[in-house]
Structures are given as C-alpha cells and as structure tokens.
Design an enzyme around this catalytic site. Structure first.
Site, PDB file in Angstrom:
ATOM      1  N   SER A 196       3.047  -8.724   2.323  1.00  0.00           N
ATOM      2  CA  SER A 196       2.463  -7.453   1.933  1.00  0.00           C
ATOM      3  C   SER A 196       2.951  -7.035   0.546  1.00  0.00           C
ATOM      4  O   SER A 196       2.650  -7.707  -0.440  1.00  0.00           O
ATOM      5  CB  SER A 196       2.789  -6.391   2.992  1.00  0.00           C
ATOM      6  OG  SER A 196       2.024  -5.230   2.796  1.00  0.00           O
ATOM      7  N   ASP A 387      -7.084 -10.185   7.944  1.00  0.00           N
ATOM      8  CA  ASP A 387      -6.497  -9.053   7.238  1.00  0.00           C
ATOM      9  C   ASP A 387      -7.480  -8.505   6.207  1.00  0.00           C
ATOM     10  O   ASP A 387      -8.126  -9.271   5.490  1.00  0.00           O
ATOM     11  CB  ASP A 387      -5.206  -9.507   6.546  1.00  0.00           C
ATOM     12  CG  ASP A 387      -4.526  -8.391   5.771  1.00  0.00           C
ATOM     13  OD1 ASP A 387      -4.677  -7.212   6.162  1.00  0.00           O
ATOM     14  OD2 ASP A 387      -3.832  -8.697   4.784  1.00  0.00           O
ATOM     15  N   CYS A 390      -4.852  -6.940   2.354  1.00  0.00           N
ATOM     16  CA  CYS A 390      -4.493  -7.975   1.366  1.00  0.00           C
ATOM     17  C   CYS A 390      -5.255  -9.238   1.738  1.00  0.00           C
ATOM     18  O   CYS A 390      -4.669 -10.270   2.080  1.00  0.00           O
ATOM     19  CB  CYS A 390      -2.983  -8.223   1.346  1.00  0.00           C
ATOM     20  SG  CYS A 390      -1.991  -6.821   0.827  1.00  0.00           S
ATOM     21  N   HIS A 444      -2.619  -9.419   9.054  1.00  0.00           N
ATOM     22  CA  HIS A 444      -1.672  -9.185   7.974  1.00  0.00           C
ATOM     23  C   HIS A 444      -0.309  -9.819   8.257  1.00  0.00           C
ATOM     24  O   HIS A 444       0.394 -10.219   7.333  1.00  0.00           O
ATOM     25  CB  HIS A 444      -1.515  -7.669   7.796  1.00  0.00           C
ATOM     26  CG  HIS A 444      -0.833  -7.245   6.542  1.00  0.00           C
ATOM     27  ND1 HIS A 444      -1.367  -7.445   5.294  1.00  0.00           N
ATOM     28  CD2 HIS A 444       0.362  -6.621   6.338  1.00  0.00           C
ATOM     29  CE1 HIS A 444      -0.552  -6.953   4.377  1.00  0.00           C
ATOM     30  NE2 HIS A 444       0.509  -6.458   4.985  1.00  0.00           N
TER      31      HIS A 444
END
Length: 494
Positions: A196, A387, A390, A444
C-alpha cells in the site's frame, strides 16, 4: 513466566517469557523474548538446533527527543535459519473513512496476525500457527513506523513524522542499531518489503540504504525490494481508476470517458507538485484528483480494497480480534508495551502526512526504483487483481514507464502463467532484476487472501530464482514441506 495459553488440538503451546534485556549490545534497544512453542519447533529441539528466536522490542531514535520505535523479530523457522535472507516488512494501509484515501499510519501487527506473520488469532483469543508465514523461509523484522504508528510512540510533538526523508533516516538508524545487536542475521541478503503506502516507504528506505552503502565502512547486504499493491507514481496510477472501474463493471462507458477526459488535468497537477515541491500546489493537485477522479467512482459504493467483498468498518475488514488480543494485560506485559494504547491505524500519523507535507502523498518514487534497478538491486512489484485502490492496471503502467537500462527487454518480455498445483494463480512478467506479478483471486492484502502463493512468490524472489525463465522448483525444503500440506507445487512458469 507471565502466562500459559493452551491452544485447542494441541497445535501450539504459547509460553511467553519476559526478559528485561536479552543481552543486546545496544543501549538503544530494549528487547523481550517471546518464547512461542509451535508444533513445527519440535524437530528443531530434537535436532539440537533450538526453537527460532522471537523478539519484541523498542528502539530509541537518535534524532528525536522521545521517540521509541516498536518492532518484532522472528527468526526463520528453518534448519538453516542464519543463512536465510533477512526481510523487513512495513505496513502502509490507510483508513478508508478519510476523504483523501491515501496515507500511512497502519500497524505492522495487522500483517503479523492476518497476513505474512507467524500467527493467526482464534475467536477465543488463542493462537494458531500461520503455516505460510514468511518466517518459514526468512528472518523477519516487522516495524511500526512512522513514529506513533501501532505501539511506536513519542510524548514530544517535535518528533512527529511528515515525509519519506525522515522515514528513511529513521529506518536506517534502526537497522544500524539492530545489526550491531544481532550481526549474524545481516550476513545474509537483505530485502525490504511492504504494501500500500509501502509504495512510498520501500523505495525511500532502500534508496537510503543504497546511498548509505556508497560511503559506509560496513555496508548493508541489500539485494532487493518488494512492493505489494503500492502507491508509487500517483501521476500514472490515478489514470487507471476509470479504466479499471469500467473493466470491472463499476462504472459506465460514459463515466469512464468523462473521467479520462479530466485525468490529464489531474496528471498535470501531480507533475507540477513533483517538479515544484510547493505545498499549496500539491494540495490543489490532491484535492482536484480526489474530487474529480476518485470520488465519482467511490460514490458507487464498494470495497476499495477488494471489489468482490462487502466493506466492513473503516478498513473494510473486521480486525476486531486483534484489538481484543492486544488489549489483554498478559499480552501487553509480555510484549513490553505496558498500558500504551494500540490502534490498527493512527489517524494522527495519517493526518500528519496529509496536512503539513501534502507533497508526500503525490510524490513520485519511481526514480528511486529505476536507480536501484540499474545498480542490480532486484525489484518485485506484485498486485492482487481484485484491489481497486492500488489496482494492477496502475501498477503495471508505472512499472512499464520506468526509465532504466533494460526497459526495452522488459517491454518485449511476455506475461507468463504462474501455476500452483496445476492451477493458474497469476502471471509473471520479468526481465533482468525486475519482476511484475499479478496474483489472481487476491485484493489489496495478497498474503492474507493467497497465503501459499504469496509465500511461494516471495521465497522464489529472495532465494535467487529467475521467475522469467526457470521451470525448476525453488527447492527450499521448508517451503516445499509447507506447500505439500495443500498439495501445492512451487512457482512454475510455463
């Protein structure tokens, strides 16, 4: 002895022994040994090797007035533990409730108990072993940073952290001191990893080490970095939201076209932020991009970390078991944190990065990556395909834009299937020291959603196998044993 927990089915006996200090040769490290007996430890005891060393500790930062950085160390659960690579992990996820999404402030305890650490928490607050923890094949350090994240703290307002320059300096200071106390682990290759906002942390920290090595009498054996679902080049990654959202049925074609027409203005603002470095320019760029690109898509209502799942709570996942576990007096005493409060994610740290130094959020760290690639530092960029925040499209685009000596070779490289147990679980594109991996059926937090695949991937990367051409098994005994439990083979590219 502070406490004894017997886990159902005899899987683990958790015996936590507190030690005022374990003989570390640093006055700035205060460590406690966590004596956890796992079923897999029996073979080490029988062989005379002994159980892996597991520590929690605080580190007093030199530059600060009162800052104490909290960390865990888990020795590799393998027979050749001192030969295993040393991997540093930094969690970077941020709370979803803030209108600006991006930012640091989440504790690495989330990774330890839900992702790639050695433990899993049961409903009755006992622990099970995570058979796919990265400590199976690495010596692992998990750090709560920046200061005031997790159990890290300072009582002095002057110690607050606002940008990656300080993050990198603090981590380098810590690693120097940890090496002085535990030098044997640093003879092996060093890898820095994170997810992240780790897309900012990891390049900044490794670049700090890289620059330090140029002048150091005792350089670190830095060999690589790995970023999972990271934010690294916002100017490029913001341009992926409309396309990824349309491809996954989150928005209409008309909305996609509208957002793509607005995106060049967003990109211009982010580039101006990076070029000028002025706070007000970065602030305008952030607000504009969020309001015109991100907000219209998020209005549709979905889990930004995994588009397949409902969003539960501020992090879109229920981590309440960890809150309850770390609130226990015996656990807190054993870890040496006393009555210090713990939060999964700190809004204060998050707001510091959003407030005083807005330019950090929009900063492009791609150049740090390309410089290290040209120096032979291995780079792994991996992304869970489900995800949104991102997403893989944005990550693939910035990786493809890297200005480095083997860019042409990477452009020509084909994506190849990655198989486990005869099933395609992702794809790999690689050239030289750069690998880009898509992990299917993952959001994620890849190690949480696909633990066996994540362990296989990181072990192959850190143990020297070129995923772009090899069809041989990684050959790591500990990894093979763990994967056999789910009848999985090693990472195979075909």
């Amino acid at each position: 002895m502070r406490g004894l927990l017997l886990v159902p089915l005899g899987l683990i006996v958790l015996q936590i022994t507190t030690i005022a200090a374990i003989g570390a040769s640093s006055s700035r490290l205060v460590e406690k040994e966590i004596d956890v007996h796992l079923a897999a430890d029996n073979k080490h005891l029988e062989s005379g090797l002994g159980k892996p060393l597991r520590l929690s500790g605080y580190f007093k930062l030199n530059r600060t007035y009162d800052a104490h950085m909290f960390y865990f160390f888990f020795e590799a659960a393998s027979e050749k533990r001192h030969e295993e690579p040393l991997a540093v992990w930094m969690t970077g996820n941020c709370p979803r409730t803030h209108p600006f999404i991006w930012g640091p402030g989440c504790s690495s305890e989330l990774a330890i108990f839900y992702e790639n650490g050695p433990f899993r928490i049961n409903e009755d607050l006992t622990l099970d072993a995570n058979e796919f923890g990265w400590d199976q094949t690495h010596n692992m350090i998990f750090v709560d940073q920046p200061i005031n994240t997790g159990f890290s703290y300072s009582e002095d307002e002057r110690d607050r952290v606002y940008d990656e320059k300080v993050v990198a300096a603090d981590m380098l200071d810590f690693l120097k001191e940890f090496r002085a106390a535990h030098p044997s682990y640093f003879e092996a290759p060093l890898f820095v990893t994170g997810e992240s906002y780790g897309g900012h942390y990891v390049p900044a920290v490794t670049y700090g080490i890289f620059e330090h090595n140029k002048v150091a009498k005792e350089p670190f054996n830095l060999k690589g970095l790995a970023i999972g679902n990271g934010l690294t080049n916002p100017a490029i990654q913001y341009g992926s939201y409309a396309d990824f959202s349309f491809a996954n049925g989150l928005i209409s074609k008309n909305v996609q076209s509208t957002l793509n027409a607005i995106y060049p203005i967003c990109r211009f603002g982010i580039n101006a932020c990076n070029t000028l470095g002025w706070d007000f320019v970065c602030s305008i760029a952030l607000i504009f991009c969020q309001d015109t690109i991100v907000a219209p898509i998020q209005a549709e209502g979905f889990n930004v970390y995994d588009i397949r799942k409902p969003c539960i709570g501020p992090l879109c996942y229920d981590f309440s078991l960890l809150d309850r576990y770390l609130a226990q007096d015996e656990v807190r005493e054993a870890l040496g944190v006393g009555d210090r409060p713990w939060q999964s994610c700190s809004p204060d740290v998050y707001n510091d990065f959003l407030g005083k130094f807005l330019r950090d959020i929009m900063r492009n760290y791609e150049d740090r990556v390309s410089t290290q690639l040209d120096a032979g530092i291995k780079v792994l960029i991996y992304v869970g395909t489900e995800d949104w925040i991102c997403n893989w499209m944005g990550n693939k685009r910035w990786v493809s834009s890297l200005a480095w000596s083997q860019r042409t070779a990477f452009d020509k490289a084909k994506e190849q299937d990655w198989q486990l147990d005869g099933n395609i679980v992702g794809t790999i594109k690689a050239a030289g020291p750069l690998s880009f991996v898509k992990v299917y059926e993952s959001g994620h937090m890849v190690p949480m959603d696909s633990p066996a695949a994540a362990l296989d991937m990181i072990t192959s990367f850190t143990h020297g196998r070129d995923n772009s051409s090899s069809t041989e098994a990684a050959g790591h005994p500990a990894l093979q044993m763990k994967l056999e439990k789910v009848r999985s083979s090693h990472l195979v590219v075909q």
